[in-house]
Scaffold this motif. Structure first.
Motif, PDB file in Angstrom:
ATOM      1  N   SER A  64     -10.525   2.383  -0.181  1.00 29.83           N
ATOM      2  CA  SER A  64     -11.096   2.881   1.139  1.00 29.83           C
ATOM      3  C   SER A  64     -10.134   3.277   1.923  1.00 29.83           C
ATOM      4  O   SER A  64     -10.196   4.203   3.013  1.00 29.83           O
ATOM      5  N   THR A  65      -8.749   2.620   2.155  1.00 34.69           N
ATOM      6  CA  THR A  65      -7.723   2.952   2.972  1.00 34.69           C
ATOM      7  C   THR A  65      -6.569   3.338   2.493  1.00 34.69           C
ATOM      8  O   THR A  65      -5.826   3.933   3.400  1.00 34.69           O
ATOM      9  N   ASP A  66      -6.586   3.359   1.027  1.00 35.65           N
ATOM     10  CA  ASP A  66      -5.439   3.514   0.483  1.00 35.65           C
ATOM     11  C   ASP A  66      -4.308   2.490   0.873  1.00 35.65           C
ATOM     12  O   ASP A  66      -2.939   2.995   0.228  1.00 35.65           O
ATOM     13  N   ASP A  67      -4.527   1.369   1.409  1.00 33.62           N
ATOM     14  CA  ASP A  67      -3.233   0.507   1.577  1.00 33.62           C
ATOM     15  C   ASP A  67      -3.397  -0.428   0.464  1.00 33.62           C
ATOM     16  O   ASP A  67      -4.102  -1.007  -0.092  1.00 33.62           O
ATOM     17  N   PRO A  68      -1.976  -0.637   0.041  1.00 37.46           N
ATOM     18  CA  PRO A  68      -1.819  -1.758  -1.030  1.00 37.46           C
ATOM     19  C   PRO A  68      -2.159  -3.161  -0.374  1.00 37.46           C
ATOM     20  O   PRO A  68      -1.899  -3.251   0.973  1.00 37.46           O
ATOM     21  N   ILE A  69      -2.495  -4.126  -1.423  1.00 36.37           N
ATOM     22  CA  ILE A  69      -2.739  -5.462  -0.817  1.00 36.37           C
ATOM     23  C   ILE A  69      -1.818  -6.230  -1.375  1.00 36.37           C
ATOM     24  O   ILE A  69      -1.647  -6.660  -2.520  1.00 36.37           O
ATOM     25  N   PRO A  70      -0.906  -6.976  -0.391  1.00 29.47           N
ATOM     26  CA  PRO A  70       0.347  -7.824  -0.975  1.00 29.47           C
ATOM     27  C   PRO A  70      -0.231  -9.162  -0.937  1.00 29.47           C
ATOM     28  O   PRO A  70      -1.421  -9.626  -0.497  1.00 29.47           O
ATOM     29  N   GLY A  71       0.209 -10.128  -1.689  1.00 30.48           N
ATOM     30  CA  GLY A  71       0.317 -11.464  -1.528  1.00 30.48           C
ATOM     31  C   GLY A  71      -0.895 -12.063  -2.170  1.00 30.48           C
ATOM     32  O   GLY A  71      -1.289 -13.288  -2.200  1.00 30.48           O
ATOM     33  N   GLN A 141     -10.896  -3.693  -8.772  1.00 32.92           N
ATOM     34  CA  GLN A 141     -11.370  -2.655  -7.706  1.00 32.92           C
ATOM     35  C   GLN A 141     -11.555  -3.429  -6.406  1.00 32.92           C
ATOM     36  O   GLN A 141     -12.083  -4.483  -6.135  1.00 32.92           O
ATOM     37  N   ILE A 142     -11.087  -2.616  -5.621  1.00 32.70           N
ATOM     38  CA  ILE A 142     -11.155  -3.132  -3.927  1.00 32.70           C
ATOM     39  C   ILE A 142     -11.564  -1.764  -3.120  1.00 32.70           C
ATOM     40  O   ILE A 142     -11.098  -0.769  -3.087  1.00 32.70           O
ATOM     41  N   GLY A 143     -12.792  -1.999  -2.592  1.00 34.58           N
ATOM     42  CA  GLY A 143     -13.107  -1.021  -1.412  1.00 34.58           C
ATOM     43  C   GLY A 143     -13.466   0.529  -2.030  1.00 34.58           C
ATOM     44  O   GLY A 143     -13.685   1.448  -1.535  1.00 34.58           O
ATOM     45  N   VAL A 144     -13.989   0.198  -3.338  1.00 34.35           N
ATOM     46  CA  VAL A 144     -14.380   1.379  -4.063  1.00 34.35           C
ATOM     47  C   VAL A 144     -15.979   1.526  -3.509  1.00 34.35           C
ATOM     48  O   VAL A 144     -16.879   0.897  -3.834  1.00 34.35           O
ATOM     49  N   ALA A 145     -16.150   2.568  -2.609  1.00 34.27           N
ATOM     50  CA  ALA A 145     -17.605   2.532  -1.913  1.00 34.27           C
ATOM     51  C   ALA A 145     -18.438   3.064  -2.758  1.00 34.27           C
ATOM     52  O   ALA A 145     -18.079   4.034  -3.586  1.00 34.27           O
ATOM     53  N   GLU A 146     -19.671   2.789  -2.725  1.00 41.66           N
ATOM     54  CA  GLU A 146     -20.524   3.162  -3.655  1.00 41.66           C
ATOM     55  C   GLU A 146     -20.660   5.089  -3.193  1.00 41.66           C
ATOM     56  O   GLU A 146     -20.917   4.940  -1.890  1.00 41.66           O
TER      57      GLU A 146
END
Ligand SMILES: Nc1ncnc2c1ncn2[C@@H]1O[C@H](COP(=O)(O)OP(=O)(O)OP(=O)(O)O)[C@@H](O)[C@H]1O
Ligand SMILES: Nc1ncnc2c1ncn2[C@@H]1O[C@H](COP(=O)(O)OP(=O)(O)OP(=O)(O)O)[C@@H](O)[C@H]1O
Ligand SMILES: [Mg+2]
Ligand SMILES: [Mg+2]
Lengths: 445, 299, 273, 398, 331
Positions: A64-71, A141-146
Motif C-alpha cells: 500500500s505504501t511501497d515501503d520495505p519492511i525491515p526487521g 503479502q502485506i497491504g494488498v488492499a482488496e
C-alpha cells in the motif's frame, strides 16, 4: 499530457500515504504499546546480500505504501521439519536463507517481529518448491488492499470509446468494401490486403521517405487511390471485358489476396513495425472517458472522412451511378453512363478509404503484413450486418461490430475470443433481418 | 363466346358475386406496402372448370393478389381457401402441391438447366426426387421416361422443341414466357394461374396457344389468368374479374365487362378497338388520365 | 454481302428468293439513312450466330417497326445496333459514321436511345433516380423532361420515391419508357415498349411514340402488338431466323397474307379495323 | 555418452524406418510464412550457422552435413504436413522444428513414424513432456519447457516484491502454458494474480484486454507475447499501465531489441527472462555473419544447439540413422566431460570420451522426456535505448 | 536442379492425405455451392466438428473409436441442421457471411483456453487414432521408386481414397437423378422451384447435411493422419483453399473437386520444392540477394495466388467446367 497523469498518480499516492497510517493506527489499538518496533530496527541488518548457491529469499514490502519492511524474522524448515536457517529482513525488506539444495521447504514468518500496524494478508507459512540454483523466493503479502473494482459504468464507457474508435477504423474499410461490392457485386476477398497496403504505404512514406506521420498518411491515401486505379486498370477491367462471372472474380480476389499478402511479406518481412511518431501516448482525461491524442485524432479523421464521403455520395451523381451500375451495367451503359469510368472511380475511392483505414490502424497499433487479412472477417461482418451494398449500412454495421468487439468482454465473453460476441450478434441480427439492418427485401413475382 | 359452358349462367355480374361451384374462395384479403393498399379484396370466388380472366390497370394489385393466394407473400389480413381447405399460412410449395400453380409475370427460368430439364422439373410426385431413392435409377427411370414424353409433347405445342437441349438462360423474352407456362402445365394442376402469359408472345403463336388453354378447360381444369390483351380475354375467357386499386370493381362475362363504362374509362380506353392513326390524340390522353386520376385520388 | 445461311430447313428455295429480294430492297432504300445495318452477323456465344446477315435502315424521321416470331432475333438486332451484342460481321453506321461494336455510352452521346425488353429498370433506384439516369449526360435537362414524363405517366410522379424493384410489371414498363423519353435522342430503339401495359396505356405509348417521331426523332421499335405497331409505323420489317424475311410499309405488311399466316394470326381480326 | 546399446531405446514405435545413407541431413521445418513468420529468420540462421561451423570443422562421419529447408506455415494452411513429406523425401535424418507447438503437434506423429528425429528449438508447451511424448524416443527440444521459465519469472516477480501481478498472454500453446506456470508459481509462493488476460493470435485491437489489466490495478504486468509486444506496449502506456507506470516483465518470446520500434525510454527498467547462457554477445555476431538482416534473435541459440547436438549424437552413434541419433542425444548432453563448441566436443568424442555439451542456450540436459531438465535463464533489463543487457543468470533443474 | 525429385514430391503430395482432406471438403462444397448454390463459407466449421467429434469422444470421454466416428458424422448433421434452420433462407451472400462467422465461432471456441478441458486448448487433442492405426493391414510402406509412402500414410491413403471414391460415386448417382435436378434448379431460382411444389427448404437442408457430412469426413481424415486436432487447424483459409480446389476442377462436376484438390497440392508442393531447390546449395539458381532460401516458401504462395488468378482468368469454368454454362447470364 504525461505530466498530468503523473501529477494525478502522485497526488493519489500522496493521499494514500497520508490516510493509511491514520486508519492503521486507529485500527490496531495494541494493549501493550511497545515503541514502534525499536527492537526490530535495531536487529535489522542494513543490507543483506544473497549468499552463494541456492537460497530462499523473501522480500517484504508494504504494497500500500511501497515501503520495505525491515526487521522481520523468517525461519526456514525443510520437508522433515528440521530447521535450515533463519533470516531477518534488511532495510530493503529482504532476507536470504541459504538452503542445501533443491527440494521443498517451508518458510515461516514470525508474526510478532512485524512492526506495529503492519498486518499480513495471509497465513504466516509458505511452502517453497526450490528449483533454482540461486534464489527461490516466497512471498508474504502485506497491504494488498482488496481492489475496489472499477464501477461497471466506467468500464463500459471506456470499452465503448474503444469500440467506437475500432468501429470507425473498420468503418472506413467497410465503406470501401461496400462501395466496391455495391458497384461491381464483387465479394472482394483481397480487401484485407488493401488495408495492409495503406498501412505499409504509410510506413514506407514515414520511414523510408522521412515524411512526418501525418503527411505520410496523406501520401498513403494518395498512393492507395493510385493502387485502386492500377488494380482496376490491369486486373478487374480486363476481367470484366472478358465477361468473367462474379464467382470466378471472387476466386480471383482470393488469389490476388494471397498474392499480395505474400508479396508484402516478401518485401516487408514478417515482423511488426511501428511508425516514427505517436507510438506511445498516454491518455488525457475528458471527464467521462480518456483518450490519447492520437486516438482522438483517429476518431475525428475517421468521422470527418466518413461523413464527407457519405454525404458526397448522396449528393453527387456518383452515388446513384454506382447503384445503377450495380443493378444493371448494360442498362447503365444504355443510359449513357460510362460504366467503366464509374467502376474505376469506385475502385479509386474505395481503395483510398481502405488505405486510410490501414493508415489509421498503423498509427493506432502497428504495421504487419497480415494486419488487414486478420481484420477482413470483421469488415465483412460489418458490411453484411448493415445490409450489403448500402452505404449507411456499412457504417452502422461497423459501429455495431466495433462496439460489440470491445464491449463484449464486459458481458462475459472471454477476451481471447472476443470476436465471438460480434459474430454471434451478426448471426442473430441476420435471423431477424435477413437482408441486413438497412437492406431492403426483394419483391417476388 | 364459349357456348359449351353454362355453369356461370345466371350469375349476376357484380363484384364479389357468389358462384355456384367455386374452387377458390377468399374474403377480406388485404396487403399494404407502406401507405399503399395494394390488395383490398372484399370477396372473391373463382368458378371451377372455367377460364377466368383477371384484368385491371397497371398496379391494380393483380400480381400481388396472385402472390398472396399462392403463399409467396403474406397478407395483412384475410382468409381464403382452395377446394374447401384453408390456405392461410400454407407455404408456397404446399399450395402448389395441392394443385394451385402459378407462373410469374417476370419470368423465372432456370438458366443453367436445359429446356427439357426445366420441363421435367415441373412434374410432381417424382420418386427420384426423394433422397433415398434418388441414387437407384431403376426406382425412377420409368416415371422419368413418362415425364419426358409429356414434356416433349408440351414443348412441341409451345414451339420450343427446337430449343429442347439449349440452356433456358439463352431463350428470348417470349420464349421464356412460353417455357414458364409449359413448365407450369407439367405440374398437372387443378387450378393454373397465369400472370400475363402472352405478353411478348407473337400473335400467331398466341392464337395457337389459346387453343391449348381452352383444351385445359375441357380437361376439367380451372384457369385464372391476368392479361392486358383484350383480344385474348374476349376469345377465351368465360368470366372476367376487374381489379383497380386493389379492389374488385367489376365482374361478368367478357361482353358485360367490356361494355361496362367504368371499365372502359379506367382501363380499356374508349378507342381500344380503333386504329390509332385515326384517333384524336387528346381524347386518348383524357382516357389515360382518367385511369390514373382515379388511382391518384385513391393513393 | 453474305449469303443466306443454310440455317433454315423447309421452304428454302422460296426463302432464298425472298431474301435476295429483300437484299435488293435494302440496297435500294438505304441511302441517306440515319441508321443503317448491313449484313449483320452477331451472336452471344462463339460459333452460334443469332443474326444471319440482317439488314436494316431507318431514314431520318422515320418510324420503323420490327415484328417477328419469338426467338427470331429482334432483340438481338437492337442490342447489336446498340453495341451490347458483339457483331462478328457486317457494319452499323450512324449518319454515315461507322459505329460497329462501339461502346453503348458513346452511342448515347452520339444520340441513340435504347429501351431493352427485359431488365429495363434499376431495381434499387427510386423512380425518380431511374429517370435521372435517363438524362445522366445532361443533368440540366432533368426537371423539364421529368415534368414531361410524369405528365405522360402520372403514376411515376406520384410514386417518385418508390424503388423500382417493388413496382408492378406495368409500372416498370412505364419507368423504362420514361427513362428513354428523358434522354431526347435522335434515334430511339424500343424493344417491346408496350408489353405489360394496360390497353389504354399501350395506346398511349403508341401515340407518344408517334408524337416523338413526328417531332423528328427516328424510331425503331420491336413489337409483339403487331396490330398497333403496323398501324403507326412508316415501314416495317418481319424478322425470321435472324434475317429480314419481309419488309414494306406497315399497311402492306399487315395485309400480306404470308405475314398474316406466318406471324400475325387472325386473333381479333374481325373486331380490329 | 553412456549406454547407447542396440536395444530400441524404450520406443514403442515399432514402425520406425530409419535409413542411413552416410550423410547427415538436417531438415528444418520452421515458419517462412504465416503468422509466426517473424520467428523464422533467427531460427533458420541458428541452424545455418551450426551447419556452417560443423562443416568447417570437417562435418560428420566424414561428410558435410546437408541442410534442407521447409516451411511450417501456420497450423491452418495445411502446409506443414506436405512440407514434412518433402523433408522426409529428401532423406532428412533430423528435423529441426517446428517453432510452434501447435504445428509440431500436427506432424510429430508423421516424423516419428518415419524414424526421423524431431528436434524443436522453440516448443515450450508442457504437452510434450506428458502422455505419449513422455519418453525420449524421437522427439527432443532445446527450448526449456515453460515450467522452468515460469518458475524463474515467478521468482523474479517475487524477488522484486510484486504482490499483485497481472498477466497478459497470447492465446496459443506458448502463451497459455507459460501464463499458467507463472501464475502457479506466484500463487504457490503466496502472491496474487490480479488478472490473467488472453488475446487471440488474430486480435487487431487489444483495447479491452489492456483495459482489463488496467482495471485490475496490478503492481506488475507480465507480458507473455511475441512480437505483438510492439503493439501492446503503446496501448498499455495509453491505458496508464505502461512500463513506466507499472513494473513490466517480458519473457523469452518478446525480449527483443525494440530500439527504433518503440520510443526511447519506453521500456527503461523493464525486465525480461531469456533462457540461455552468457556468451550471447559473441553468438549474435556470428549469427549476423550468416544473416546480416537479423534484428531479432529469438530461439536462434536453441536452433543452433539442436543442430549441434544432433551432429554430435550422430558422431557418437557413428550413424546418421534417426533412431541411432536419438539414442545418443541424451548421452551427449548429460554427464561426462563438459564442452561448449562443436570442434571441442567432436574432438572429445573422437578421443572416445563421454561428453556433456553445454550450448549457447544453456546447459541442455535432455533428460527423461527429451526436454531440457536443466536450464540457465538470463535475467535482462532494458535500458533507455530499448535494448537489453543482462543482469544475472539463474540456473535450475526441473 | 533435380526435376525428378520436384515432380515426385509434388506427385506424392497430390496423392497424399492432405489432398484427400481437401478433396472431401471440396466434394462437400460442390454439393453446397456447385449444385445447390449455397455459398457456404463455413466448410472449415464442418471439418472441425467432424474432427472434434471424433477426438473429443475418444480422448475426453473415452468412448470407442467407432462410436467416435459415428458421433463425428452426427455432429456434422446436427451442425447442418442448427445452422440451416435459421440461415437457409438468407440470400447467397448473406449466407456466406453467416456461415463464415459460424465456422470462426466454432474455431475460436474449440481453441479457447476456457474450454481447454474438453477441446484441449491450443494444443488440441491427440492420441485418438491409435485404434485406426492398429487396424493397419500393411506390413511395410510402399516404394515405387519415384514415389514412396510410409506404412502409416499408406493406410490413411487407402481409407481416404476409398472414401473419396465412394463420395464421388454417391454424388454422381445423386446428381443425375431428379433429386439432383431439384438442387440445380434451386441454385438457379428457388422461387420458381417453390412454385412447382417442391419443398425448397427441405432440399437445401438435405444438401447442407450431405455436404456437411463430407466436410466432416475430411475433418476426420485430417484428424486421423495428424493424430492431433486443434481449433487453429480450421481457419477460414481452409475453406478458401477448398473453394480453390473446387473451382480449379470445376464446380458442379463430379470429379471437379477431386482433380482440383490434387492439382492444388501438386502445384503447392511442386512450386515450393522448385524454389527451395532453386535457392539452396552453394551456387543457387536464383542468387540469394534476389531470393533467399528462407523465402522460397513465400514465393510459392505468391505464385499459387498468381496461378489461381490466371486460372480463373483463362479458364474460369475450371478444368471440367463448361464454358457455355458460364456464358449464360442469370437474367
Ligand atoms: N414490395 C412492394 N413494395 C412496395 N410496393 C409494392 C410492392 N409490391 C407491389 N407494390 C405496389 O403495389 C401495387 C400493386 O402491384 P401489382 O404488382 O400487384 O400490380 P399488377 O396489378 O400486377 O400490375 P401490372 O399489370 O402492372 O403487373 C403497385 O402499385 C406496386 O407498386
Ligand atoms: N444471352 C443469350 N445467350 C445465348 N443465346 C441467346 C441469348 N439471348 C438470346 N439468345 C438466343 O437468340 C435467339 C434470338 O433471341 P432474341 O432475344 O433476339 O429474340 P426475339 O426475336 O427478341 O424474341 P422475343 O420476341 O421472344 O423477344 C433466340 O433463339 C435465343 O435463344
Ligand atoms: Mg402484375
Ligand atoms: Mg425480344
Amino acid at each position: 499530457m504525461r505530466r498530468t497523469t503523473h501529477v494525478l498518480v502522485t497526488a493519489v499516492l500522496a493521499l494514500m500515504v497520508l490516510l493509511l497510517p491514520a486508519t492503521a493506527a486507529s485500527a490496531t489499538e495494541d494493549p501493550s504499546p511497545a515503541p514502534a518496533s525499536p527492537s526490530a530496527s535495531t536487529t535489522a541488518p542494513t543490507q543483506n546480500t544473497p549468499p552463494q548457491g541456492a537460497f530462499i529469499g523473501v522480500t517484504l514490502v508494504d504494497s500500500s505504501t511501497d515501503d520495505p519492511i525491515p526487521g522481520v524474522t523468517l525461519v526456514v524448515t525443510d520437508a522433515d521439519k528440521t530447521e535450515i536457517g533463519e533470516g531477518v529482513t534488511d532495510t530493503d525488506g529482504r532476507a536470504f536463507i541459504s538452503i542445501p539444495g533443491q527440494g521443498e521447504y517451508t518458510v515461516e514468518l514470525e508474526e510478532d517481529t512485524l512492526p506495529d500496524g503492519i498486518e499480513l494478508n495471509g497465513s504466516t507459512t509458505r511452502t517453497v518448491n526450490a528449483l533454482l540454483d540461486g534464489g527461490n523466493f516466497a512471498q508474504f503479502q502485506i497491504g494488498v488492499a482488496e481492489q475496489a473494482s472499477v464501477p461497471f459504468s466506467e468500464r463500459f464507457i471506456t470499452a465503448l470509446v474503444g469500440g467506437i474508435k475500432f468501429g470507425l477504423i473498420i468503418g472506413l474499410a467497410a465503406l470501401g468494401l461496400s462501395l466496391i461490392f455495391g458497384t461491381t457485386k464483387l465479394t472482394n476477398f483481397s480487401h484485407g490486403e488493401l488495408i495492409t497496403f495503406g498501412a505499409i504505404a504509410t510506413y514506407v512514406m514515414n520511414r523510408a521517405f522521412g515524411l512526418p506521420v501525418i503527411l505520410a498518411v496523406v501520401a498513403a491515401v494518395v498512393v492507395s487511390a493510385g493502387f485502386g486505379w492500377l488494380q482496376d486498370k490491369f486486373l478487374w477491367k480486363p476481367l470484366r471485358n472478358k465477361g468473367i462471372g462474379i464467382i470466378a472474380m471472387m476466386i480471383v480476389s482470393i488469389g490476388f489476396g494471397l498474392f499480395l499478402r505474400f508479396v508484402f511479406q516478401f518485401g516487408f518481412g514478417g515482423s511488426r513495425r511501428s511508425l516514427s511518431q505517436y507510438v506511445t501516448q498516454p491518455r488525457k482525461d475528458y471527464g467521462f472517458f480518456s483518450l490519447a491524442d492520437k486516438e482522438a485524432g483517429i476518431i475525428i479523421v475517421a468521422i470527418v472522412v466518413l461523413t464527407v464521403t457519405c454525404v458526397g455520395l448522396m449528393k453527387t451523381r456518383l452515388g446513384k451511378a454506382m447503384r445503377a451500375v450495380s443493378d444493371n451495367p448494360a442498362l447503365s451503359a444504355s443510359s449513357g453512363l460510362r460504366v467503366d469510368g464509374v467502376i474505376r472511380s469506385v475502385w479509386v475511392l474505395g481503395t483510398a478509404l481502405t488505405g486510410l483505414s490501414g493508415a489509421l490502424l498503423a498509427i493506432n497499433s502497428q504495421v504487419n503484413f497480415q494486419m488487414g487479412f486478420k481484420l477482413l472477417l470483421l469488415v465483412f461482418a460489418a458490411v453484411t450486418l448493415g445490409g450489403l451494398g448500402t452505404i449507411w449500412g456499412a457504417l452502422l454495421g461497423s459501429m455495431i461490430i466495433g462496439i460489440l468487439y470491445e464491449v463484449g468482454p464486459l458481458f462475459g465473453i472471454p477476451s481471447s475470443i472476443k470476436e465471438v460476441g460480434a459474430l454471434v450478434v451478426l448471426i442473430l441480427i441476420l435471423l431477424v433481418r435477413p437482408q441486413g439492418i438497412l437492406g431492403r427485401p426483394e419483391r417476388i413475382g | 363466346m364459349p357456348a359449351d359452358n353454362h355453369s356461370l349462367a345466371g350469375v349476376a355480374a357484380e363484384p364479389g358475386v357468389v358462384k355456384p361451384d367455386p374452387i377458390v374462395k377468399g374474403s377480406k384479403i388485404t396487403r399494404q406496402f407502406g401507405g399503399l393498399k395494394a390488395v383490398d379484396v372484399e370477396h372473391l370466388e373463382i368458378q371451377r372448370g372455367v377460364i377466368t380472366a383477371l384484368i385491371g390497370p397497371n398496379g391494380a394489385g393483380k400480381t400481388t393478389l396472385f402472390n398472396l393466394l399462392t403463399g409467396f407473400d403474406v397478407p395483412d389480413s384475410g382468409e381464403w381457401s382452395f377446394n374447401g381447405t384453408s390456405l392461410q399460412k400454407v407455404p408456397a410449395y404446399k399450395v402448389a402441391r395441392r394443385g394451385m400453380v402459378r407462373t410469374f409475370q417476370l419470368t423465372k427460368v432456370l438458366s443453367k438447366l436445359t429446356v427439357i430439364e426445366n420441363m421435367r422439373l415441373g412434374a410432381t410426385g417424382q420418386r427420384g426426387e426423394k433422397f433415398w431413392s434418388a441414387p437407384f435409377r431403376a426406382l425412377w427411370s420409368s416415371q422419368e421416361d413418362a415425364n419426358t414424353k409429356r414434356a416433349d409433347e408440351l414443348l412441341a405445342r409451345f414451339k420450343l422443341d427446337a430449343k429442347r437441349e439449349d440452356f433456358a438462360g439463352s431463350l428470348s423474352g417470349g420464349q421464356r414466357k412460353l417455357l414458364e407456362m409449359a413448365r407450369s402445365l407439367m405440374v398437372d394442376p387443378e387450378l393454373i394461374m397465369l400472370d400475363e402469359p402472352m405478353a411478348g408472345v407473337n400473335p400467331a403463336l398466341k392464337q395457337s396457344l389459346l387453343g391449348h388453354v381452352k383444351s385445359l378447360r375441357d380437361e376439367g381444369r380451372t384457369v385464372l389468368f391476368v392479361e392486358h390483351d383484350m383480344d385474348m380475354v374476349r376469345d377465351i375467357s368465360d368470366w372476367v374479374i376487374v381489379m383497380a386499386q386493389g379492389q374488385i370493381v367489376a365482374e361478368g362475362t367478357p361482353d358485360q365487362v367490356m361494355s361496362n363504362p367504368a371499365v372502359i374509362d379506367a382501363y380499356l380506353g374508349a378507342h381500344h378497338d380503333t386504329d390509332i392513326t385515326e384517333l384524336d390524340e387528346s381524347s386518348l390522353e383524357a382516357a389515360a388520365e382518367a385511369e390514373l386520376d382515379e388511382e391518384a385520388t385513391h393513393g | 454481302m453474305a449469303e443466306a445461311t443454310p440455317h433454315d430447313s423447309g421452304r428454302d428455295a422460296e426463302r432464298s428468293a425472298n431474301f435476295s429480294e429483300e437484299n435488293q430492297k435494302h440496297a435500294a432504300g438505304a441511302d441517306g439513312a440515319v441508321l443503317r445495318a448491313d449484313g449483320l452477323i452477331a451472336g452471344y456465344l462463339p460459333g452460334v450466330n443469332i443474326l444471319n446477315s440482317a439488314d436494316l435502315y431507318c431514314q431520318p424521321g422515320e418510324l420503323v417497326g420490327i415484328i417477328g416470331p419469338n426467338g427470331a432475333g429482334k432483340s438481338t438486332l437492337l442490342k447489336s445496333l446498340f453495341g451490347l451484342v458483339k457483331i462478328h460481321e457486317g457494319s452499323v453506321t450512324l449518319k454515315g459514321q461507322d459505329i460497329t461494336n462501339q461502346r453503348a455510352d458513346t452511342l448515347v452521346t452520339a444520340g441513340i436511345g435504347f429501351v431493352p425488353q427485359t431488365n429495363n429498370v434499376f431495381p434499387s433506384l427510386t423512380i425518380e433516380e431511374n429517370l435521372e439516369m435517363g438524362c445522366y449526360q445532361e443533368p440540366k435537362k432533368f426537371q423539364q423532361r421529368f415534368d414531361f414524363v410524369t405528365d405522360l405517366f402520372p403514376r411515376l410522379g406520384e410514386r417518385r420515391k418508390q424503388r423500382a424493384g417493388s413496382l408492378s410489371g406495368g409500372e416498370r414498363q412505364m419507368v423504362a419508357m420514361g427513362r428513354a423519353l428523358m434522354m431526347d435522342p435522335q434515334v430511339l430503339l424500343l424493344d417491346e415498349p408496350s408489353a405489360g401495359l394496360s390497353p389504354v396505356l399501350q395506346d398511349e405509348v403508341f401515340v407518344q411514340t408517334r408524337n416523338i417521331n413526328k417531332a423528328g426523332v427516328s424510331v425503331i421499335m420491336v413489337e409483339q402488338n403487331a396490330k398497333r405497331c403496323l398501324q403507326i409505323c412508316d415501314r416495317g420489317y418481319v424478322l425470321d431466323h435472324g434475317r429480314t424475311a419481309y419488309s414494306g410499309t406497315g399497311k402492306a405488311l399487315a395485309d400480306d397474307p404470308k405475314v398474316i399466316e406466318l406471324y400475325l394470326g387472325t386473333l381479333g381480326a374481325k373486331k380490329a379495323s | 555418452a553412456c549406454g547407447g546399446g542396440d536395444d530400441d531405446g524404450g520406443s514403442d514405435n515399432s514402425s520406425t524406418e530409419s535409413k542411413s545413407d552416410g550423410v547427415l541431413t538436417v531438415g528444418t521445418l520452421l515458419p517462412q510464412t504465416g503468422s509466426l513468420a517473424f520467428l523464422g529468420p533467427p531460427e533458420f540462421a541458428g541452424v545455418d550457422l551450426a551447419i556452417k561451423e560443423i562443416n568447417e570443422a570437417g562435418g560428420v562421419l566424414g561428410q558435410d552435413v546437408v541442410g534442407v529447408k521447409a516451411d511450417s506455415g501456420d497450423t491452418d494452411s495445411g502446409i506443414a504436413p506436405a512440407e514434412t513429406d518433402k523433408l522426409l523425401d529428401a532423406d532428412a535424418d533430423v528435423i529441426v522444428g517446428a517453432a510452434s507447438s501447435g504445428v509440431s503437434m500436427t506432424v510429430v506423429e508423421k516424423i516419428m513414424s518415419a524414424g526421423v528425429v524431431m528436434f524443436s528449438p522453440a516448443n515450450t508447451s508442457t504437452a510434450f513432456d506428458e502422455g505419449d511424448f513422455a519418453d525420449p524416443d524421437l522427439y527432443f527440444r532445446t527450448a526449456p519447457s515453460d515450467i522452468l521459465q515460469g518458475a524463474v519469472m515467478a521468482n523474479l516477480l517475487l524477488e522484486d516484491g510484486k504482490q499483485n501481478v497481472a498477466i497478459l498472454a497470447r492465446q496459443d500453446a506458448y502463451g497459455e502454458t507459460l501464463a499458467e506456470e507463472i501464475g502457479k508459481g506466484l500463487e504457490n509462493a503466496g502472491s496474487t494474480v490480479a488478472a490473467t488476460v488472453f488475446y487471440g493470435e488474430n486480435a487487431q485491437s487489444y483495447d479491452s484486454q489492456v483495459q482489463e489489466i488496467a482495471d485490475a490495478a496490478p503492481d506488475a504486468v507480465v507480458l507473455v507475447a511475441f512480437e505483438e509486444t510492439t503493439t501492446i506496449v503503446p496501448q498499455l502506456v495509453s491505458a496508464g499501465v505502461g512500463p513506466q507506470d507499472v513494473a513490466t516483465y517480458f519473457v523469452d518470446g518478446n525480449t527483443a531489441d525494440y530500439s527504433g520500434k518503440l520510443p526511447d525510454g519506453t521500456l527503461t527498467g523493464t525486465k525480461g527472462t531469456i533462457p540461455g547462457a552468457e556468451a550471447t554477445g559473441d553468438f549474435r555476431e556470428r549469427l549476423l555473419a550468416v544473416d546480416p538482416s537479423l534484428t531479432d534473435f529469438t530461439y536462434s541459440a536453441e536452433s543452433y544447439d539442436a543442430t549441434i547436438v544432433s551432429a554430435l549424437a550422430a558422431i557418437a552413434a557413428d550413424s546418421d540413422a534417426g533412431d541411432k541419433i536419438a539414442e545418443e542425444i541424451p548421452g551427449v548432453t548429460e554427464g561426462g566431460t563438459k564442452c561448449t563448441s562443436f570442434t571441442e566436443c567432436a574432438d572429445l568424442l573422437e578421443a572416445g570420451e563421454d561428453i556433456d555439451y553445454d550450448g549457447v542456450s544453456g546447459p541442455i540436459e535432455l533428460g527423461e522426456t527429451g526436454s531440457p531438465t536443466a536450464a540457465s535463464i538470463g535475467i535482462y533489463q532494458y535500458g533507455a535505448d530499448n535494448k537489453i543487457s543482462p543482469i544475472k543468470y539463474i540456473s535450475g533443474t526441473i | 536442379m533435380d526435376f525428378g525429385t520436384i515432380f515426385s514430391s509434388a506427385l506424392a503430395s497430390a496423392l497424399g492425405p492432405t489432398a484427400i482432406v481437401y478433396a472431401l471438403a471440396a466434394i462437400g462444397l460442390n454439393i453446397h455451392f456447385g449444385y445447390t448454390g449455397l455459398l457456404n463459407f463455413g466448410q472449415a466449421g464442418f471439418m472441425a466438428v467432424g474432427a472434434f467429434g471424433l477426438s473429443v469422444s475418444v480422448v475426453t470421454y473415452d468412448l470407442p473409436f467407432a462410436v467416435g466416428i459415428l458421433i463425428a458424422v452426427l455432429a456434422a448433421v446436427v451442425l447442418a441442421i442448427v445452422l440451416g434452420v435459421p440461415t437457409l433462407r438468407l440470400r447467397a451472400d448473406y449466407l456466406a457471411i453467416a456461415t463464415i462467422a459460424t465456422a470462426e465461432i466454432l474455431r475460436l471456441i474449440f481453441g479457447a483456453v476456457e474450454t481447454k478441458d474438453v477441446f484441449g486448448g491450443s494444443n488440441g487433442l491427440s492420441g485418438f487414432a491409435t485404434t485406426f492405426y492398429d487396424l493397419n493391414p500393411y506390413n511395410s510402406g510402399l516404394d515405387l521408386g519415384f514415389i514412396s509412402y510410409r506404412r502409416g500414410d499408406l493406410w490413411t491413403l487407402t481409407v481416404g481414397w476409398a472414401l473419396v471414391i465412394l463420395a464421388c460415386l454417391l454424388v454422381w448417382l445423386l446428381m443425375r437423378s431428379p433429386w439432383g435436378r431439384v438442387l440445380r434448379s434451386i441454385r438457379e431460382d428457388e422461387d420458381a422451384v417453390r412454385s412447382l411444389g417442391k419443398n425448397v427448404f427441405a432440399y437445401k437442408m438435405q444438401a447442407l447435411v450431405l455436404g456437411g457430412v463430407f466436410g466432416a469426413l475430411g475433418g476426420i481424415v485430417l484428424a486421423l493422419f495428424q493424430n492431433n486436432v486443434k481449433g487453429s487447424d480450421f481457419s477460414t483459409n481452409v475453406t478458401f483453399y477448398a473453394y480453390t480446389a473446387l473451382l480449379i476442377g470445376g464446380a458442379a462436376r463430379v470429379l471437379g473437386p477431386v482433380i482440383g484438390a490434387m492439382i492444388f497440392w501438386f502445384l503447392m508442393t511442386g512450386i515450393g520444392s522448385f524454389f527451395s531447390q532453386a535457392t539452396s546449395g552453394t551456387d543457387p539458381l536464383i542468387p540469394s540477394d534476389i531470393m533467399s532460401d528462407t523465402q522460397a516458401s513465400l514465393v510459392r504462395l505468391i505464385l499459387v495466388g498468381l496461378g489461381l488468378m490466371l486460372l480463373m482468368i483463362y479458364r474460369p469454368q475450371g478444368i471440367f467446367g463448361d464454358r457455355k454454362e458460364l456464358a449464360i447470364d442469370a437474367r
